[in-house]
Write an enzyme that holds these catalytic residues in place. Structure first.
Site, short mmCIF file in Angstrom:
data_model
loop_
_atom_site.label_atom_id
_atom_site.label_comp_id
_atom_site.label_asym_id
_atom_site.label_seq_id
_atom_site.Cartn_x
_atom_site.Cartn_y
_atom_site.Cartn_z
N ASP A 204 38.75 -37.29 71.04
CA ASP A 204 39.26 -36.16 71.82
C ASP A 204 40.13 -36.72 72.95
O ASP A 204 40.34 -37.93 73.03
CB ASP A 204 38.10 -35.33 72.37
CG ASP A 204 37.29 -36.06 73.45
OD1 ASP A 204 37.57 -37.25 73.72
OD2 ASP A 204 36.38 -35.44 74.02
N ASP A 206 40.35 -36.39 77.23
CA ASP A 206 39.59 -35.90 78.38
C ASP A 206 40.44 -35.95 79.65
O ASP A 206 41.09 -36.96 79.92
CB ASP A 206 38.34 -36.77 78.60
CG ASP A 206 37.53 -36.98 77.33
OD1 ASP A 206 36.77 -36.07 76.96
OD2 ASP A 206 37.65 -38.05 76.70
N ASP A 300 38.85 -32.02 76.34
CA ASP A 300 37.87 -31.67 77.38
C ASP A 300 38.55 -31.66 78.73
O ASP A 300 39.24 -32.61 79.09
CB ASP A 300 36.73 -32.72 77.43
CG ASP A 300 35.78 -32.60 76.25
OD1 ASP A 300 35.75 -31.53 75.61
OD2 ASP A 300 35.05 -33.57 75.98
P1 8DG Z 1 36.35 -41.01 72.45
O1 8DG Z 1 36.53 -39.60 72.87
O2 8DG Z 1 37.58 -41.84 72.58
O3 8DG Z 1 35.74 -41.12 71.10
O4 8DG Z 1 35.31 -41.71 73.45
P2 8DG Z 1 34.99 -41.29 74.93
O5 8DG Z 1 36.16 -40.63 75.58
O6 8DG Z 1 34.40 -42.46 75.61
O7 8DG Z 1 33.81 -40.26 74.72
P3 8DG Z 1 33.65 -38.74 75.17
O8 8DG Z 1 32.58 -38.18 74.30
O9 8DG Z 1 34.93 -38.00 75.18
O10 8DG Z 1 33.06 -38.84 76.63
C1 8DG Z 1 33.82 -39.29 77.72
C2 8DG Z 1 32.93 -39.47 78.90
O11 8DG Z 1 32.52 -38.22 79.38
C3 8DG Z 1 31.67 -40.27 78.59
O12 8DG Z 1 31.50 -41.27 79.55
C4 8DG Z 1 30.55 -39.31 78.73
C5 8DG Z 1 31.14 -38.27 79.63
N1 8DG Z 1 30.56 -36.95 79.44
C6 8DG Z 1 30.56 -36.12 78.36
N2 8DG Z 1 29.85 -35.00 78.64
C7 8DG Z 1 29.40 -35.16 79.89
C8 8DG Z 1 28.63 -34.38 80.74
O13 8DG Z 1 28.20 -33.29 80.38
N3 8DG Z 1 28.40 -34.88 81.98
C9 8DG Z 1 28.90 -36.10 82.39
N4 8DG Z 1 28.65 -36.54 83.62
N5 8DG Z 1 29.61 -36.85 81.60
C10 8DG Z 1 29.86 -36.39 80.38
O14 8DG Z 1 31.15 -36.34 77.33
MN MN Z 2 36.92 -38.80 74.86
MN MN Z 3 35.11 -35.77 75.64
#
Ligand code: 8DG
Ligand code: MN
Ligand code: MN
Length: 374
Positions: A204, A206, A300
């Site tokens: 995704d 972010d 996100d």
């Molecule tokens: P990717 O998308 O490239 O596969 O990997 P990523 O970017 O590292 O994973 P991600 O699932 O998009 O998560 C990004 C960061 O956001 C990860 O450190 C965890 C954090 N995160 C969530 N949900 C929540 C939440 O509800 N609270 C907090 N504090 N952090 C969150 O994904």
């Molecule tokens: Mn991500």
């Molecule tokens: Mn994410």
């Protein structure tokens, strides 16, 4: 002792947040094996086991050289008996029997396929698996009632499981930036998650949004979402309001690891040709009805008050294991509580306006985002 087999590592600290973990490392064959076992444990809701495999993999990712023999691992932390057994097997035979059995197991394959649907977690997937549902098409034929997220997840299944590229992330960033500036001039937006750590692809994209005048960011998300929706950029969105209680002693202490920022989990409609002003991503999506000029991308969005920005940035940059290790370090080594909102030394709120300051409060060497790929 065979000569030349000693790793030139004096000592390796045991918390991942004490180490530099680059994206590219020397032990991919071993970490891929351990990651499969970690994933399998997580899908079986065995969190503890999952974390143990993730910690072992993260340790190997931080080593400066390729491990060629198990004797090189003597004295290293984070390697439990089970992980060591798997590592030895891979070093000696090239493969691990357990990893092979796992990747070929019907349950693992089905759980991966089902949790690969946006909106489906391990619990739901397991329930369906027990009913004989192993694939998204089985699910569609089953007549199960799906929620809105899951319907979108099934609808865009193939695309959402296609990695998002850096150019696509940049293109989406430009759209989000336009939206944010249209509804709140002066607002600031930062790319977070895996792309901030230097990854070239992700599951995704972010983004973290804030405004230098504290308070101006309140209620921002619904406005951004309305703008994006009106322009036809959103295929799905779920916005959650800020549920954070703030007092003059600082932000409320975390009740759990979940944070309470205003956030939006969405699916973007990204043009893949030059029709729009978006960057040409050079990808054509094949659908049942033939090729088309846009693709679905998971995005996100998170909004934080300016005073919590550094904590939000640190908390949302990841990796997930790195975050977990930071919190574990804070509690066990410093008797502090860290969340994406704040850092507390017992009752005292510690302010920070940069990630560097947070690492300093925690008594840790600063680790840049590109070295948080634990
Ligand atoms: P990717 O998308 O490239 O596969 O990997 P990523 O970017 O590292 O994973 P991600 O699932 O998009 O998560 C990004 C960061 O956001 C990860 O450190 C965890 C954090 N995160 C969530 N949900 C929540 C939440 O509800 N609270 C907090 N504090 N952090 C969150 O994904
Ligand atoms: Mn991500
Ligand atoms: Mn994410």
């Amino acid at each position: 002792e065979k000569p030349g087999l000693e790793l030139t590592v004096v000592s390796v600290p045991s918390y991942a947040c004490q180490r530099h973990t680059p994206l590219l490392h020397h032990n991919t064959i071993l970490t891929d094996a351990l990651s499969i076992l970690a994933e399998n444990a997580e899908l079986s809701e065995n969190e503890g086991r999952g974390v143990a495999f993730r910690r072992a993999a993260a340790l190997l990712k931080s080593l400066p050289q390729e491990v060629r023999g198990a004797e090189q691992l003597r004295g290293l932390p984070c390697l439990g008996e089970h992980s060591l057994r798997v590592i030895k097997e891979v070093l000696e035979d090239g493969v691990s029997h357990e990893v092979e059995t796992t990747t070929h197991s019907e349950q693992f394959k089905a759980m991966k396929a089902l949790t690969g649907i946006f909106g489906v977690g391990a619990k739901t997937a397991d329930r369906w698996f027990r009913e004989g549902i192993h694939t998204p098409s089985n699910l569609q034929r089953s007549g199960h009632t799906l929620n809105r997220a899951q319907r979108a997840g099934v609808c865009y299944y193939d695309e959402l499981n296609l990695p998002v590229t850096k150019p696509e992330a940049v293109a989406i960033g430009q759209i989000v930036e336009r939206a944010v500036h249209a509804v709140l001039p002066g607002a600031e937006m930062t790319l977070i998650g895996g792309f901030r750590r230097g990854k070239q692809t992700g599951h995704d994209v972010d983004f973290l949004i804030t405004h230098p005048d504290e308070g101006r960011e309140e209620g921002l998300m619904p406005k951004v979402v309305s703008w994006l929706e009106a322009q036809g950029f959103l295929l799905y969105q779920k916005t959650t309001g800020n549920s954070y209680l703030e007092s003059k002693e600082g932000p409320a202490r975390p009740a759990s690891n979940m944070d309470r920022f205003e956030r939006c989990f969405s699916i973007f409609r990204l043009s893949t040709d030059n029709e729009g002003r978006e960057i040409q991503t050079g990808r054509e999506i094949q659908t049942g009805e033939g090729p088309r000029s846009w693709r679905a991308v998971r995005v996100d969005l998170v909004v934080s008050p300016y005073s919590q920005f550094a904590f939000a940035l640190l908390g949302w940059t990841g990796s997930k294991l790195f975050e977990r290790e930071l919190r574990r370090w804070a509690i066990h080594e410093k008797a502090m509580t860290l969340s994406s909102h704040a850092l507390y030394d017992r009752k005292r709120y510690l302010r920070a306006s940069s990630e560097e300051e947070i690492f300093a409060h925690l008594g840790l060497e600063y680790i840049p985002p590109c070295d948080r790929n634990a």
